[in-house]
Design a protein around this motif. Structure first.
Motif, short mmCIF file in Angstrom:
data_model
loop_
_atom_site.label_atom_id
_atom_site.label_comp_id
_atom_site.label_asym_id
_atom_site.label_seq_id
_atom_site.Cartn_x
_atom_site.Cartn_y
_atom_site.Cartn_z
N PRO A 1 -4.50 11.96 -22.52
CA PRO A 1 -3.67 12.43 -23.64
C PRO A 1 -3.41 13.93 -23.57
CG PRO A 1 -5.34 10.91 -24.43
CD PRO A 1 -5.66 11.19 -22.99
N ASN A 2 -2.17 14.30 -23.82
CA ASN A 2 -1.73 15.70 -23.86
C ASN A 2 -1.86 16.42 -22.52
OD1 ASN A 2 -1.13 15.51 -26.67
ND2 ASN A 2 -3.33 15.71 -27.06
N MET A 3 -1.98 15.69 -21.43
CA MET A 3 -2.11 16.30 -20.12
C MET A 3 -0.92 16.00 -19.20
SD MET A 3 -4.65 18.16 -19.86
CE MET A 3 -6.13 18.61 -20.67
N GLY A 4 0.12 15.36 -19.72
CA GLY A 4 1.27 15.00 -18.91
C GLY A 4 1.93 16.20 -18.27
N ASP A 5 2.13 17.25 -19.04
CA ASP A 5 2.78 18.44 -18.50
C ASP A 5 1.90 19.15 -17.48
OD1 ASP A 5 5.07 18.00 -19.99
OD2 ASP A 5 4.41 19.26 -21.66
N VAL A 6 0.59 19.13 -17.70
CA VAL A 6 -0.35 19.73 -16.75
C VAL A 6 -0.30 18.96 -15.43
CG1 VAL A 6 -2.80 20.18 -16.28
CG2 VAL A 6 -1.86 20.64 -18.56
N GLY B 1 -1.80 0.81 -22.85
CA GLY B 1 -1.82 0.16 -21.54
C GLY B 1 -2.72 0.83 -20.51
N GLU B 2 -2.69 0.24 -19.32
CA GLU B 2 -3.55 0.68 -18.22
C GLU B 2 -3.01 1.91 -17.50
OE1 GLU B 2 -6.55 -0.70 -17.34
OE2 GLU B 2 -6.29 -1.84 -19.19
N PHE B 3 -1.71 2.18 -17.64
CA PHE B 3 -1.11 3.35 -17.00
C PHE B 3 0.01 3.86 -17.88
CE2 PHE B 3 1.13 -0.34 -15.34
CZ PHE B 3 2.47 0.03 -15.45
N ASN B 4 0.37 5.14 -17.69
CA ASN B 4 1.46 5.71 -18.46
C ASN B 4 2.42 6.53 -17.59
OD1 ASN B 4 -0.19 7.93 -18.05
ND2 ASN B 4 -0.85 8.04 -20.18
N MET B 5 2.20 6.48 -16.28
CA MET B 5 3.11 7.16 -15.36
C MET B 5 3.17 6.38 -14.05
SD MET B 5 3.24 11.22 -14.43
CE MET B 5 3.44 11.66 -16.15
N LYS C 1 -8.05 19.14 -8.61
CA LYS C 1 -8.13 19.23 -10.07
C LYS C 1 -7.58 17.98 -10.77
CE LYS C 1 -7.77 24.22 -9.87
NZ LYS C 1 -6.94 25.39 -10.14
N TYR C 2 -6.92 17.09 -10.04
CA TYR C 2 -6.32 15.91 -10.65
C TYR C 2 -7.33 15.04 -11.43
CZ TYR C 2 -1.84 16.52 -8.19
OH TYR C 2 -0.64 16.98 -7.74
N PRO C 3 -8.54 14.82 -10.92
CA PRO C 3 -9.47 13.97 -11.69
C PRO C 3 -9.75 14.48 -13.10
CG PRO C 3 -10.25 14.22 -9.45
CD PRO C 3 -9.09 15.18 -9.62
N GLU C 4 -9.47 15.74 -13.36
CA GLU C 4 -9.68 16.29 -14.69
C GLU C 4 -8.61 15.85 -15.68
OE1 GLU C 4 -9.87 20.55 -14.22
OE2 GLU C 4 -11.43 20.41 -12.69
N VAL C 5 -7.46 15.40 -15.19
CA VAL C 5 -6.34 15.06 -16.08
C VAL C 5 -5.78 13.66 -15.91
CG1 VAL C 5 -5.64 17.47 -16.33
CG2 VAL C 5 -4.59 16.08 -14.55
N ARG C 6 -6.20 12.94 -14.87
CA ARG C 6 -5.62 11.61 -14.64
C ARG C 6 -6.55 10.71 -13.85
NH1 ARG C 6 -6.53 11.28 -9.59
NH2 ARG C 6 -5.12 12.09 -8.03
N THR C 7 -6.25 9.40 -13.92
CA THR C 7 -6.94 8.38 -13.13
C THR C 7 -5.89 7.51 -12.47
OG1 THR C 7 -8.74 8.34 -14.74
CG2 THR C 7 -8.59 6.46 -13.23
#
Length: 149
Positions: free
Chosen positions: A45-50, A86-90, A130-136
């Motif tokens: 959440p709130n990490m899409g732009d990052v 859901g399981e994904f958002n991108m 750094k991706y693991p900090e904002v996405r899976t």
């Protein structure tokens, strides 16, 4: 005897229904030659732009170069309007002209690396770390179009 005849007719009728409910490739539908690789991503959440900022300096830069070199047909990013469900958002999508384009190629690798600088490699690695900090990453798929006749 009447019950046996009814049972046999019921079985025969259900078998013909099943046969009509099944389609045959090339007779009822064709398969496209384009291949799409799709990576499903759950961005926090709130990490899409990052996450998108990171992709701009790594994945996007790489796929733009691959498209420029003619190695891929196209690429796209899709984001959910409902990012917390859901399981994904991108989705990260790369389209290839055919499955042959997925085969390893030293010639393509060398051409890509000639344009992909050491600075690009370093930036991409630092960003990806750094991706693991904002996405899976939640899945990877290889899809082809089904064209109904």
């Amino acid at each position: 005897m009447k019950k046996i005849l009814i049972a046999l007719l019921s079985i025969a009728f259900s078998c013909t229904l099943q046969a009509k409910d099944r389609l045959e490739v090339y007779k009822d539908y064709d398969l496209g030659t384009e291949i799409m690789t799709i990576t499903t991503v759950k961005v926090d959440p709130n990490m899409g732009d990052v996450y998108l900022a990171g992709l701009k300096n790594s994945w996007i830069k790489a796929v733009k170069l691959q498209k420029e070199l003619g190695f891929i047909k196209d690429w796209k990013i899709y984001g959910s309007d409902l990012p917390n469900s859901g399981e994904f958002n991108m989705l990260l999508v790369v389209t290839f002209n055919s499955s042959a384009d997925l085969e390893p190629s030293k010639k393509k690798y060398d051409a890509f690396m000639k344009k992909w600088s050491e600075a690009d490699e370093k930036m991409s690695n630092e960003t990806a770390a750094k991706y693991p900090e904002v996405r899976t990453l939640t899945g990877e798929y290889q899809m082809r179009e089904i064209m109904m006749k």
